[in-house]
Scaffold this motif. Sequence first.
Motif, PDB file in Angstrom:
ATOM      1  N   GLU A  91       1.209  -0.922   0.217  1.00 52.29           N
ATOM      2  CA  GLU A  91       0.615  -0.268   0.294  1.00 52.29           C
ATOM      3  C   GLU A  91       0.275   1.262  -0.371  1.00 52.29           C
ATOM      4  OE1 GLU A  91      -2.284  -0.507   3.745  1.00 52.29           O
ATOM      5  OE2 GLU A  91      -3.741  -2.212   2.459  1.00 52.29           O
ATOM      6  N   ARG A  92       2.196   1.255   0.521  1.00 50.26           N
ATOM      7  CA  ARG A  92       2.919   2.441   0.385  1.00 50.26           C
ATOM      8  C   ARG A  92       3.707   2.614  -0.772  1.00 50.26           C
ATOM      9  NH1 ARG A  92       5.595   1.358   7.118  1.00 50.26           N
ATOM     10  NH2 ARG A  92       3.469   1.892   7.782  1.00 50.26           N
ATOM     11  N   HIS A 115       2.679   1.556  -3.449  1.00 48.37           N
ATOM     12  CA  HIS A 115       1.295   2.747  -4.598  1.00 48.37           C
ATOM     13  C   HIS A 115       1.656   3.719  -4.502  1.00 48.37           C
ATOM     14  CE1 HIS A 115       0.892  -1.663  -7.196  1.00 48.37           C
ATOM     15  NE2 HIS A 115       0.830  -2.136  -5.695  1.00 48.37           N
ATOM     16  N   ALA A 116       1.027   4.134  -2.820  1.00 51.32           N
ATOM     17  CA  ALA A 116       0.910   5.627  -2.621  1.00 51.32           C
ATOM     18  C   ALA A 116       1.820   6.001  -3.215  1.00 51.32           C
ATOM     19  CB  ALA A 116       0.436   5.232  -1.350  1.00 51.32           C
TER      20      ALA A 116
END
Length: 97
Positions: free
Chosen positions: A18-19, A21-22
């Motif tokens: 998630e990090r 992709h963010a």
Amino acid sequence: MRRAVASLAEFERKLIRERTHAGLAATRVLSRVGEGLSEEAERTATVAETFCQGAATGVNEIAQGLRICKVTLYPYLRHRGVVIHSHRKTTVVKSTT
């Protein structure tokens, strides 16, 4: 105990994903793709184009004079529409007769 460790490892992988992709999404928003060269790079490209008009000046000499590397110089010249001629050695094929 194994299930707990496996669960934590899976949670950590998900967090990292998630990090990542963010961070990539934020980079895309802030990127300068398509804007062209900066003002300083545009000036350097103009000077490089002028140097290229002289037939005796090679790419190495231009790059050294502008204090940039050849890898940077080539896109600058392409941006200005300068045709870059490459020097290729001709190979001599020896006859086996």
